[in-house]
Design an enzyme around this catalytic site. Structure first.
Site, PDB file in Angstrom:
ATOM      1  N   TRP A  65       0.828  -1.210   0.000  1.00 33.28           N
ATOM      2  CA  TRP A  65       0.000   0.000   0.000  1.00 33.28           C
ATOM      3  C   TRP A  65       0.855   1.249   0.000  1.00 33.28           C
ATOM      4  O   TRP A  65       0.527   2.234  -0.661  1.00 33.28           O
ATOM      5  CB  TRP A  65      -1.014  -0.029   1.148  1.00 33.28           C
ATOM      6  CG  TRP A  65      -2.057  -1.078   0.918  1.00 33.28           C
ATOM      7  CD1 TRP A  65      -2.268  -2.212   1.653  1.00 33.28           C
ATOM      8  CD2 TRP A  65      -3.014  -1.124  -0.165  1.00 33.28           C
ATOM      9  NE1 TRP A  65      -3.292  -2.948   1.098  1.00 33.28           N
ATOM     10  CE2 TRP A  65      -3.768  -2.311  -0.008  1.00 33.28           C
ATOM     11  CE3 TRP A  65      -3.298  -0.278  -1.246  1.00 33.28           C
ATOM     12  CZ2 TRP A  65      -4.793  -2.671  -0.893  1.00 33.28           C
ATOM     13  CZ3 TRP A  65      -4.321  -0.641  -2.126  1.00 33.28           C
ATOM     14  CH2 TRP A  65      -5.056  -1.816  -1.947  1.00 33.28           C
ATOM     15  N   ASP A  93      -2.137   6.603   5.949  1.00 26.02           N
ATOM     16  CA  ASP A  93      -3.183   5.724   5.416  1.00 26.02           C
ATOM     17  C   ASP A  93      -3.559   4.709   6.491  1.00 26.02           C
ATOM     18  O   ASP A  93      -2.913   3.682   6.642  1.00 26.02           O
ATOM     19  CB  ASP A  93      -2.672   5.023   4.155  1.00 26.02           C
ATOM     20  CG  ASP A  93      -3.655   3.990   3.621  1.00 26.02           C
ATOM     21  OD1 ASP A  93      -4.750   3.856   4.189  1.00 26.02           O
ATOM     22  OD2 ASP A  93      -3.307   3.329   2.622  1.00 26.02           O
ATOM     23  N   LYS A 112     -12.650  -1.950   5.852  1.00 24.09           N
ATOM     24  CA  LYS A 112     -11.813  -2.815   6.673  1.00 24.09           C
ATOM     25  C   LYS A 112     -12.352  -2.871   8.098  1.00 24.09           C
ATOM     26  O   LYS A 112     -12.643  -3.926   8.608  1.00 24.09           O
ATOM     27  CB  LYS A 112     -10.359  -2.317   6.686  1.00 24.09           C
ATOM     28  CG  LYS A 112      -9.774  -2.021   5.298  1.00 24.09           C
ATOM     29  CD  LYS A 112      -9.527  -3.267   4.481  1.00 24.09           C
ATOM     30  CE  LYS A 112      -9.256  -2.989   3.011  1.00 24.09           C
ATOM     31  NZ  LYS A 112      -8.109  -2.183   2.706  1.00 24.09           N
TER      32      LYS A 112
HETATM   33  C1  LIG Z   1      -7.544  -1.666   1.390  1.00 25.43           C
HETATM   34  C2  LIG Z   1      -6.476  -0.649   1.511  1.00 25.43           C
HETATM   35  C3  LIG Z   1      -6.333   0.385   0.562  1.00 25.43           C
HETATM   36  C4  LIG Z   1      -7.228   0.511  -0.641  1.00 25.43           C
HETATM   37  O1  LIG Z   1      -8.476   0.918  -0.262  1.00 25.43           O
HETATM   38  P1  LIG Z   1      -9.622   1.219  -1.339  1.00 25.43           P
HETATM   39  O2  LIG Z   1     -10.702   1.744  -0.443  1.00 25.43           O
HETATM   40  O3  LIG Z   1      -9.938  -0.072  -2.006  1.00 25.43           O
HETATM   41  O4  LIG Z   1      -9.101   2.236  -2.280  1.00 25.43           O
HETATM   42  C5  LIG Z   1      -5.343   1.311   0.768  1.00 25.43           C
HETATM   43  N1  LIG Z   1      -4.514   1.237   1.826  1.00 25.43           N
HETATM   44  C6  LIG Z   1      -4.610   0.252   2.736  1.00 25.43           C
HETATM   45  C7  LIG Z   1      -3.658   0.228   3.894  1.00 25.43           C
HETATM   46  C8  LIG Z   1      -5.598  -0.719   2.613  1.00 25.43           C
HETATM   47  O5  LIG Z   1      -5.699  -1.691   3.532  1.00 25.43           O
END
Ligand SMILES: *Cc1c(COP(=O)(O)O)cnc(C)c1O
Length: 359
Positions: A102, A171, A195
């Site tokens: 990521w 993030d 998540k």
């Molecule tokens: C799942 C995830 C993403 C991507 O998320 P989307 O909502 O599908 O764009 C980005 N960063 C992390 C750490 C993730 O777990």
């Protein structure tokens, strides 16, 4: 029949009480005569839902008053672009820490807008650790430093907030609301909801007010946090139903006792699974123990030929979605807030039994 335990990394398990409440309110939300899905986002019913959700999020995280809490679309992946567009503020460089898949995606996107300085990377050790803060080579001219507190695929989590001289951008997709955090060191933090928060389609952005309003030329309106903040995340039609479900999740979290209680539970769940793996002499987790994720636990069996049988038998035992990410293989158990300790106990019992029969 109890529902199976779902270890999906996302979209992921939601609290059963939340699903039940959504079901009860599906056709007629509290005497309104409408499903939440059918409501105008500008009507007083929906506005009350939206405002309550924001108030509860602010309370859970103790978000300081000089931060905006936004309810947006486009997933965390859109924020990979929105962060540089909003936070560069006339500068041309940004610092990024690279701790996994990521991080890499965020870096690739940022490169479209600025010079990216990778302060440190754990790629050479297959992203199984986080480079020590002392080794980071920060750029004094960077507009911000971006990192990924929890790498969902690698199962690597930085358990402390790094100290840097520039606004922190993070993030938090797979770890927001899993335990208490101090928001105040961050310029911005963001998370896709699917998540640990609610359904896909909603992203939460928490951003310090004084950083807004200086977007790079050509920034799309939809990615301009200042516009979204001014319009209460309703410049256009927001993801109304996902926002509503997130609101129910926030209420559920408050009823559990808030983030301190939930964080303790998550620590206990993760400890139980890591202990089982480490003491088995059969299962393995490759991550440096200091950086093991509380939320996503990848593990391998001694022989990948056993994977299929493990997954099929786990499914029969009511343990779903344990396959590892397609890029790494093996297994991965995601232990978000909605996963009860009983689910992890069922998993470790199954693992011990499988080992006895196949080990
Ligand atoms: C799942 C995830 C993403 C991507 O998320 P989307 O909502 O599908 O764009 C980005 N960063 C992390 C750490 C993730 O777990």
């Amino acid at each position: 029949m109890p529902r199976p335990y779902n270890f999906s990394a996302g979209p992921a398990m939601l609290p059963e009480a939340v699903l039940e409440q959504a079901k009860a309110e599906m056709l007629d939300w509290r005497g309104s005569g409408m499903s939440v899905m059918e409501m105008s986002h500008r009507g007083k019913e929906y506005v009350s839902i939206a405002e309550q959700a924001e108030a509860d999020l602010r309370e859970l995280l103790a978000i300081p008053t000089n931060y905006k809490a936004l309810f947006l679309q486009g997933g965390a992946s859109s924020q990979f672009a929105a962060v540089p567009m909003n936070l560069l503020r006339g500068k041309t460089k940004a610092d990024y820490l690279n701790t996994g898949m990521w991080s890499k995606k965020a870096i690739a996107e940022a490169k479209k807008f600025c010079q990216v300085n990778v302060v440190a990377s754990s790629e050479s050790v297959n992203f199984t650790t986080v480079p020590a803060r002392e080794t980071w080579k920060c750029d004094a001219d960077a507009a911000y430093l971006h990192y990924t507190p929890n790498e969902t695929i690698g199962g690597v989590e930085l358990h402390t907030v790094p100290e840097v001289g520039v606004p922190l951008a993070a993030d938090f997709s797979s770890t927001l609301l899993s335990r208490p955090i101090d928001v105040s060191p961050f310029g911005i933090l963001y998370a896709g909801a699917q998540k640990n928060i609610g359904p896909a389609g909603l992203s939460i952005v928490i951003v310090r007010e004084d950083l807004l309003g200086q977007t790079v030329a050509g920034t799309p309106t939809m990615l301009d946090y200042a516009v979204m903040a001014k319009e209460g995340s309703m410049y256009n039609t927001p993801p109304t139903y996902a926002w509503y479900i997130a609101g129910l999740v926030f209420q559920w979290m408050k009823a559990q006792g808030g983030l301190a209680v939930i964080g303790e539970r998550n620590r206990a769940k993760a400890e139980l699974l890591y202990q089982t793996i480490d003491q088995s002499g059969f299962y393995k987790n490759p991550v440096d123990p200091a950086y093991r994720s509380w939320m996503n636990v990848p593990f391998t069996l001694p022989d990948a030929a056993l994977d299929k049988a493990f997954l099929a038998e786990a499914k029969s035992a009511g343990l779903l979605t344990l396959a590892g990410h397609r890029s790494v293989g093996g297994m991965r158990a995601s232990l978000y807030n909605a996963m009860p300790l009983a689910g992890v106990q069922a998993l470790v019992n199954f693992m011990a039994d499988f080992q006895k029969r196949r080990g």
